[in-house]
Design an enzyme around this catalytic site. Structure first.
Site, mmCIF file in Angstrom:
data_model
loop_
_atom_site.group_PDB
_atom_site.id
_atom_site.type_symbol
_atom_site.label_atom_id
_atom_site.label_comp_id
_atom_site.label_asym_id
_atom_site.label_seq_id
_atom_site.Cartn_x
_atom_site.Cartn_y
_atom_site.Cartn_z
ATOM 1 C CB SER A 98 36.517 -28.892 20.740
ATOM 2 O OG SER A 98 35.135 -28.984 20.984
ATOM 3 N N GLY A 337 40.171 -27.028 23.256
ATOM 4 C CA GLY A 337 39.006 -27.749 23.736
ATOM 5 C C GLY A 337 38.682 -27.470 25.186
#
Length: 381
Positions: A98, A337
């Site tokens: 992410s 992420g």
């Protein structure tokens, strides 16, 4: 890929696997030696990575740290390949999950600066008739709400399907249909909830407005602009990692470790498909905070935050950018992420310090807290 989410403990960002690796995994002489500074003081970053491998049982850890002196130092610990015992490549490529969202948000905000996208314009302006569902209407969801996770849209990620068939390709519209088949979680602008559907739509807006593939726009507008030599968004069908990299693993329900290095990240796409290195990630966030990617007005919008305690105590979410308080005072700006095989955490400060730390299995529970503590220690040392 994206991971399933950012470095969060929230329902949408939680670390969803427990991680305990047998001690024999790290017995092949793979812990990096502890580096000492002048005067014999051990390097705290290397010590932290060694502990993540030896005590928390993660296969490998690697990091890049930009210090107060402006120098970037790289570190590794553990095994890069459990089958062969190969060492971890220094500053190796990893899937950054992410963190990709920040890249996507930067491109959207560049388009805002160019007058091609309005932050408070409805999604309908760019994707007419596309966003409709139970309580879902693109005429009432703004671009800002997508970037800030205040849209109320439901999540499209099915982690079980991804783990079962990691090499399957997904079209963005297929993923969107999965989300739109559910009910809205709340009215736009009334709450905050992290999910990947927001950035799926942001990617579609970029492509509609520019007429170019998302990966090309990220490459042209960010990667080439600030010289990220090891960062890219995989093209359709690209399931490998191009340069030297540690392999990434996931523990199955039966306790066995599965190699998830080869994976089709199409399901992450604008929300989490990118590949990079720790040093490139630190360079990206440093350049972003330093004003090299956005005009001052758009950077200020990006840093305008709402409470996001579900990520971590005191965390706040801007437009694809997370702020977290540091134990030494001030905040670090970044994202983080998670994707099968890899987990990244880090951040940068306004005075130029930065860290990106990656591990080759998604940490859970106390191990996840140890990763975050290692980031804090690196920034505060």
């Amino acid at each position: 890929m994206n991971e399933y989410v950012p470095q969060s403990r929230s329902r949408h960002g939680r670390r969803w696997v427990a991680t305990t690796v047998a001690a024999g995994v790290v017995a092949a002489g793979v812990l990096a030696p502890t580096v000492a500074f002048a005067g014999g003081r051990p390097d705290s970053v290397q010590s932290s990575l060694n502990a993540l491998v030896k005590e928390d049982g993660l296969p490998a850890a690697l990091a890049a740290v930009k210090g107060r002196d402006g120098r970037t130092r790289t570190y590794t610990a553990g095994v890069g390949d459990l089958a062969t015992g190969a060492r971890v490549p220094m500053d190796g490529q990893i899937r950054i999950g992410s963190n990709t969202k920040t890249f996507t948000a930067v491109v959207v905000l560049q388009l805002v600066a160019e007058g091609k996208v309005g932050l408070d314009s409805p999604v309908e302006s760019y994707l007419p008739g596309l966003v409709r569902g139970d309580g879902i209407d693109g005429r009432h969801i703004t671009v800002r709400q997508l970037l800030q996770h205040t849209s109320g849209l439901p999540e499209y990620v099915d982690k079980d399907a991804i783990l079962t068939d990691p090499t399957r390709y997904y079209e963005p519209r297929e993923l969107l249909d999965t989300a739109l088949g559910q009910k809205a979680h709340f009215a736009p602008g009334t709450s905050w909830e992290y999910n990947n559907t927001n950035y799926l739509l942001a990617g579609l807006i970029i492509q509609k407005v520019t007429g170019r593939p998302l990966g090309e726009e990220i490459g042209r507008r960010i990667v080439d602009r600030i010289g990220l030599r090891h960062t890219y968004v995989p093209a359709p069908g690209d399931m490998g990692i191009r340069e030297a990299h540690p392999k990434g693993y996931n523990r199955g329900a039966d306790g066995s470790l599965r190699d998830y290095t080869e994976l089709d990240p199409s399901w992450g796409w604008a929300a989490g498909a990118a590949v990079s290195t720790p040093s490139d990630v630190t360079r990206f966030f440093t350049a972003l905070l330093g004003g090299r990617l956005l005009p001052a007005a758009q950077l200020a919008q990006m840093r305008t935050t709402v409470a996001a305690d579900a990520i971590a105590p005191g965390a706040r979410y801007g437009l694809g950018l997370v702020s977290r308080p540091l134990s030494c005072g001030g905040v670090a700006w970044g994202h983080g992420g998670t994707i099968p095989g890899y987990d990244t955490a880090g951040g940068a400060t306004d005075d130029g310090r930065a860290v990106s730390l990656a591990v080759t299995m998604i940490p859970g529970g106390e191990t996840g807290q140890h990763v975050e503590a290692a980031v804090d220690a690196a920034l505060c040392r």
